[in-house]
Structures are given as structure tokens and as C-alpha cells.
Design a protein around this motif. Structure first.
Motif, short mmCIF file in Angstrom:
data_model
loop_
_atom_site.label_atom_id
_atom_site.label_comp_id
_atom_site.label_asym_id
_atom_site.label_seq_id
_atom_site.Cartn_x
_atom_site.Cartn_y
_atom_site.Cartn_z
N ALA A 92 37.89 39.55 31.83
CA ALA A 92 36.64 38.94 32.29
C ALA A 92 36.91 38.06 33.51
N GLY A 93 38.00 37.31 33.47
CA GLY A 93 38.37 36.45 34.59
C GLY A 93 38.66 37.24 35.85
N GLN A 94 39.30 38.39 35.70
CA GLN A 94 39.60 39.23 36.86
C GLN A 94 38.32 39.76 37.51
N TYR A 95 37.39 40.20 36.69
CA TYR A 95 36.13 40.72 37.26
C TYR A 95 35.25 39.59 37.81
N LEU A 96 35.34 38.40 37.19
CA LEU A 96 34.60 37.27 37.74
C LEU A 96 35.12 36.91 39.12
N ALA A 97 36.44 36.99 39.31
CA ALA A 97 37.03 36.71 40.62
C ALA A 97 36.51 37.71 41.66
N ARG A 98 36.38 38.98 41.27
CA ARG A 98 35.85 39.98 42.19
C ARG A 98 34.38 39.73 42.48
N TYR A 99 33.63 39.39 41.44
CA TYR A 99 32.21 39.08 41.61
C TYR A 99 32.03 37.88 42.53
N SER A 100 32.84 36.86 42.35
CA SER A 100 32.71 35.62 43.11
C SER A 100 32.93 35.82 44.61
N ARG A 101 33.65 36.85 44.97
CA ARG A 101 33.91 37.12 46.39
C ARG A 101 32.76 37.83 47.09
N LEU A 102 31.79 38.31 46.30
CA LEU A 102 30.66 39.03 46.90
C LEU A 102 29.70 38.05 47.57
N GLU A 103 29.12 38.47 48.65
CA GLU A 103 28.23 37.61 49.42
C GLU A 103 27.01 37.17 48.61
N LYS A 104 26.50 38.07 47.75
CA LYS A 104 25.29 37.77 46.98
C LYS A 104 25.58 37.21 45.59
N ALA A 105 26.79 36.84 45.34
CA ALA A 105 27.14 36.27 44.02
C ALA A 105 26.38 34.97 43.80
N ASN A 106 25.85 34.81 42.59
CA ASN A 106 25.07 33.62 42.24
C ASN A 106 26.04 32.45 41.96
N PRO A 107 25.96 31.36 42.73
CA PRO A 107 26.91 30.25 42.54
C PRO A 107 26.80 29.59 41.17
N ILE A 108 25.60 29.58 40.61
CA ILE A 108 25.43 28.99 39.27
C ILE A 108 26.13 29.85 38.22
N LEU A 109 25.93 31.15 38.31
CA LEU A 109 26.56 32.05 37.34
C LEU A 109 28.08 32.04 37.46
N LYS A 110 28.59 31.82 38.66
CA LYS A 110 30.05 31.70 38.80
C LYS A 110 30.59 30.62 37.87
N GLU A 111 29.94 29.46 37.89
CA GLU A 111 30.41 28.34 37.07
C GLU A 111 30.16 28.59 35.58
N ILE A 112 28.99 29.12 35.26
CA ILE A 112 28.67 29.37 33.86
C ILE A 112 29.64 30.37 33.24
#
Length: 352
Positions: free
Chosen positions: A201-221
Motif C-alpha cells: 500500500a505504501g509503494q502505491y501511495l508513493a506512486r499516487y502521490s507523484r501524480l499531478e492530480k493527487a489529492n493532498p488530503i488523501l495523501k495524508e489520510i
């Protein structure tokens, strides 16, 4: 083509005179004549019988565009908990015809999925009702337990049945094929977290976080939920508390924090955040998710009266902000039924 001309066309096709059609409808022949010449229009209650006599759908009596028919199908499924069999078959046939259309195929595929889910859900509710009755009569037997597990998503002890490996595999494929689209990452992380596969999950969150449209709130949650999956509750709490401190008036941050607290049974904190999220939501009409969660938590903690009162708040929301009533939306009736159930539980708890 207007309705009168449609009636005349279908009457001719059926080989009927105006008198014969009138007899089947139980009206005077002059009424049919007036419809066909657009002097008057049929009463809305006559339309189902007209459609039955001609062997068509009610929609066939009108010149609706494909887009309008698709909208009507979706709106009816939104409003009704169960479709009559003939209506289901009509919708199924119409939607399948659109699969050959470049313009409407995408919408038709989505509505077919909705249509089959709608039917399966209505049957699942019936299956659950009868399964519960069977279990109440024979609580020591397992024959209907698995049905209830499937229909109401109950917990399953057997890891082979309970894990989400198939869902993970599916969304991994979707992510690899669509690496720049954010939504599949979230579904993938959700299913990984459900199985406590925190590292992945952490690996995919890191990939998600690099996307331009990633939601900053969801990154933290999601960071917090991954910490929970690693049994680091203190670290997870710190992430959420920091988010709330930085965005105390953001309804999305408040709602996601409420979800986090509810997931770890910190119910008082969860209700506090749900209330704030509902209050600070600037959109109108507002969704009732926060209120539904408050009602559920209130019931879980034995506060049935508060749960029932929250149902009143949901009904007020549906009426005032959504303009819905029991006559126009099945959700209103369901909420009233839920309130009655909670009041009955409140009364029983007082007697005890």
C-alpha cells in the motif's frame, strides 16, 4: 411525432379499429378519436395499458432521444429499490442494443452494470431477510449463514474467503494500464489495506502521490491508515491531528478524519469530525453520508434515541435541500423505516 399520431400508428399496426381499442381500454371510441386528432391527450394512467395492448414500452409512445431514454433508465433505478420484471427486460434489451453504438456504448455498459447490480441487490435484500428468519428459527445450523455473509457482507473467519486478493490483482492491472489516472490507485490501496498489506500500500501511495492530480488530503489520510496497518497507532494519530490543525475548516479533511477515527473505534472523535464536516460543507444540496455515519455510531454505542434523531435530520436534508419526498424517492421511505426501527430499540432498552 406527437402522442396522438403514435397511438394511431400502433393501432393500425395492431389491426384495431378505434372502437376495438376503446373497448380494451374501457372508454368511449370518441376518446380515442380525440387522442389521435390531438384534441385531447390520454390520462397518464392510461399509458401503461396502452403500452400493454400494443406490446410496447411506455417510452415507445413518445419520441424520446437515446440520451433521454438513458437518463430515464438511470433516474428510475435511482428512485426505486426494485424494478418490475417487464421493465427490467425492456431496459436490458434497450441497453444491449446501444452496445453497437460508438456514441452510447460507454454509457450503456455503465448502465447495464448498474441494472444488473440493482436487480441483484433487490434479490440480495430478500435473500438476507429469509436467511435471517431461518437463522432465528435454527440458530445452531449453518445452512443460511453463508447466504447472510454474502448478501450483507458479514465478516468471514476463513482467510481464503475473506481476503481481497482478486480485487488487488484487478486494480493492479488497471493501474499498470492507466498509470496517470488517480482513482484506480485509491481502490487498489483500499483493498491492500483491508488485507493489511501495508508495505505494498505504501509503494502505491508513493506512486499516487507523484501524480499531478493527487489529492493532498488523501495523501495524508492514507499515510495514517498505512501506519495503522503497521500497528503504529500513535504515528497514525499524529498524521491526522496535524492535518486537522492545518485545515480545521476543510469539510473534506474533516470527513476523512472522521472516517479514520470511526475505523479505529474512536467514536466520540469521529462524531465530532462528522458534525464539523457536515456543518462546514459549502455545497448545496449536501450529501447525507456524515449523518448516516453519526446514526450508525449512535446505534453502535447504544444511543438509539440520538440515532433516531439523526434520521430526522436526514429526512429534513432530503426534503429541504434535495426536494425529495416519500412519493418521489425510496430513500425517504427507507429512512423513515430505519427511524421506526431505532425508536423500537430505544423503547426496548428502556424496558430492560
Amino acid at each position: 411525432m406527437d402522442l396522438g399520431k403514435k397511438i394511431r400508428q400502433y393501432r393500425f399496426k395492431a389491426g384495431m379499429t378505434q372502437e376495438q381499442l376503446a373497448e380494451k381500454l374501457g372508454i368511449a371510441a370518441q376518446s380515442v378519436s380525440k387522442w389521435e386528432t390531438a384534441v385531447t391527450m390520454p390520462d397518464i394512467t392510461s399509458l401503461p395499458l396502452l403500452a400493454e395492448i400494443f406490446g410496447i414500452s411506455i417510452d415507445d409512445l413518445f419520441d424520446l432521444s437515446t440520451e433521454q431514454r438513458l437518463n430515464r433508465i438511470e433516474n428510475r433505478m435511482d428512485a426505486e429499490t426494485e424494478l418490475p420484471r417487464d421493465v427490467f427486460s425492456e431496459y436490458e434489451e434497450f441497453l444491449k442494443k446501444q452496445l453497437d453504438s460508438e456514441q452510447y456504448k460507454k454509457r450503456a455498459v455503465s448502465l447495464l452494470a448498474y441494472l444488473y447490480w440493482h436487480r441483484s441487490n433487490s434479490f440480495a435484500e430478500k435473500a438476507a431477510r429469509y436467511a435471517k428468519e431461518s437463522i432465528q428459527k435454527s440458530p445452531g445450523e449453518k445452512d443460511c449463514q453463508w447466504i447472510l455473509c454474502k448478501t450483507e457482507n458479514h465478516a468471514v473467519w476463513d482467510w481464503n474467503m475473506a481476503n481481497h486478493a482478486k480485487a488487488v490483482s484487478f486494480y493492479q492491472q488497471i493501474v499498470e494500464e492507466n498509470p496517470d489516472i488517480t482513482l484506480p490507485y485509491l481502490y487498489l490501496i483500499d483493498n491492500l489495506l483491508a488485507d493489511r498489506r501495508a508495505d505494498e500500500a505504501g509503494q502505491y501511495l508513493a506512486r499516487y502521490s507523484r501524480l499531478e492530480k493527487a489529492n493532498p488530503i488523501l495523501k495524508e489520510i492514507y499515510k495514517a491508515h498505512i501506519a495503522l496497518a503497521r500497528f503504529d497507532e500513535a504515528g497514525a494519530d499524529q498524521i491526522v491531528e496535524k492535518l486537522l490543525k492545518e485545515q480545521p475548516d476543510n469539510d473534506v479533511a474533516l470527513f476523512e478524519a472522521a472516517q479514520y477515527y470511526a475505523s479505529k473505534c474512536s467514536y466520540e472523535k469521529a462524531i465530532e469530525c462528522y458534525e464539523s464536516a457536515f456543518e462546514k460543507d459549502p455545497k448545496r444540496p449536501r450529501f447525507q453520508d456524515a449523518l448516516m455515519a453519526i446514526a450508525q455510531i449512535s446505534e453502535i454505542t447504544g444511543n438509539y434515541e440520538k440515532a433516531a434523531e439523526t434520521c430526522d435530520r436526514m429526512l429534513e436534508l432530503l426534503e429541504k435541500e434535495w426536494g425529495l419526498s416519500e412519493e418521489t424517492d425510496s430513500g425517504v421511505a427507507e429512512t423513515k423505516k430505519e427511524k421506526a426501527r431505532l425508536l423500537a430499540k430505544a423503547s426496548q432498552s428502556v424496558k430492560k
